[in-house]
Scaffold this motif. Structure first.
Motif, PDB file in Angstrom:
ATOM      1  N   VAL A 122      33.880  31.643  50.518  1.00  0.00           N
ATOM      2  CA  VAL A 122      33.930  32.620  50.588  1.00  0.00           C
ATOM      3  C   VAL A 122      35.470  32.869  49.992  1.00  0.00           C
ATOM      4  CG1 VAL A 122      35.862  33.321  52.540  1.00  0.00           C
ATOM      5  CG2 VAL A 122      33.506  32.955  52.904  1.00  0.00           C
ATOM      6  N   THR A 150      33.543  37.680  52.569  1.00  0.00           N
ATOM      7  CA  THR A 150      33.153  37.115  53.956  1.00  0.00           C
ATOM      8  C   THR A 150      31.360  37.906  53.684  1.00  0.00           C
ATOM      9  OG1 THR A 150      33.885  39.125  55.237  1.00  0.00           O
ATOM     10  CG2 THR A 150      34.959  36.971  55.232  1.00  0.00           C
ATOM     11  N   LEU A 169      30.604  35.830  60.375  1.00  0.00           N
ATOM     12  CA  LEU A 169      30.727  36.671  59.456  1.00  0.00           C
ATOM     13  C   LEU A 169      31.415  37.511  59.489  1.00  0.00           C
ATOM     14  CD1 LEU A 169      30.095  33.609  56.422  1.00  0.00           C
ATOM     15  CD2 LEU A 169      32.441  33.429  57.215  1.00  0.00           C
ATOM     16  N   THR A 173      33.840  40.605  58.666  1.00  0.00           N
ATOM     17  CA  THR A 173      34.065  41.268  57.864  1.00  0.00           C
ATOM     18  C   THR A 173      33.983  42.666  58.308  1.00  0.00           C
ATOM     19  OG1 THR A 173      31.760  40.112  56.617  1.00  0.00           O
ATOM     20  CG2 THR A 173      32.304  42.369  56.401  1.00  0.00           C
TER      21      THR A 173
END
Length: 209
Positions: A122, A150, A169, A173
């Motif tokens: 990331v 992400t 994730l 996001t």
């Protein structure tokens, strides 16, 4: 509430919010409204299909990606446009990967994860996307870079490695995506990310079985 009813309630809510937002944001028929609507609708069906582990979920997501490239480029969110290309490629590859690792019409999930490795990915991806967006004169560079970093790693984990951790994730996001598009004044795109956030929670639960 049974699992089946829970999933159906989420589906109706997602579709209803998407259509309602498209209606409320309509002022006149123009290319930006139309393409944003297509992005939202195709994305909604694609994320719903992914939450169900449907092995062909990549198909509606590919439609979303193509139109999102246009919307993001016109809006000056270049990081998002770049990621649209990346998402299109990974969704295309996922059709093969998910089909090869499926039981019936559902993909088999890998529940293992190395969070240290994920964090490094990331960070590196975010720095690269942020620099590229800065050089192009993009808007909201830091949030855009973090959001897409992400998302990029989530996409890789979920679509190419079939890992449940991708949903974690995606939640991050989508929350950042809500802020970006509301600040840019695009209600359809902002609500699309809100719908995706809800679906990400449902997706994680479904993939935990």
């Amino acid at each position: 509430m049974t699992k089946k009813i829970f999933n159906q309630v989420i589906n109706l809510f997602m579709l209803g919010i998407t259509l309602l937002t498209a209606y409320q944001s309509y002022t006149d028929f123009n290319i930006m409204w139309l393409t944003s609507f297509i992005v939202s609708l195709a994305g909604t069906f694609g994320t719903m299909a992914t939450a169900y582990k449907w092995k062909y979920a990549g198909l509606p997501n590919m439609v979303q990606n193509v139109f999102n490239i246009f919307v993001s480029t016109v809006s000056g969110v270049y990081g998002d446009a770049i990621m649209g290309v990346y998402y299109f490629i990974t969704e295309t590859l996922s059709l093969k990967v998910w089909t090869e690792h499926a039981k019936g019409d559902k993909v088999e999930v890998d529940k293992t994860v190395n969070w240290k490795q994920v964090s490094i990915l990331v960070l590196i991806t975010g720095l690269g996307l942020g620099l590229f967006s800065f050089l192009l004169g993009g808007q909201m560079i830091i949030l855009d870079a973090f959001n897409n970093a992400t998302g990029a790693v989530a996409q890789y984990l979920q679509k190419l490695q079939r890992k449940r951790a991708g949903w974690v994730l995606w939640i991050i996001t989508n929350v950042v995506g809500i802020k970006i598009w509301f600040d840019l004044g695009n209600a359809q795109m902002a609500v699309m990310y809100a719908v995706f956030a809800l679906n990400s929670i449902r997706g994680y639960l479904n993939w935990s079985e």
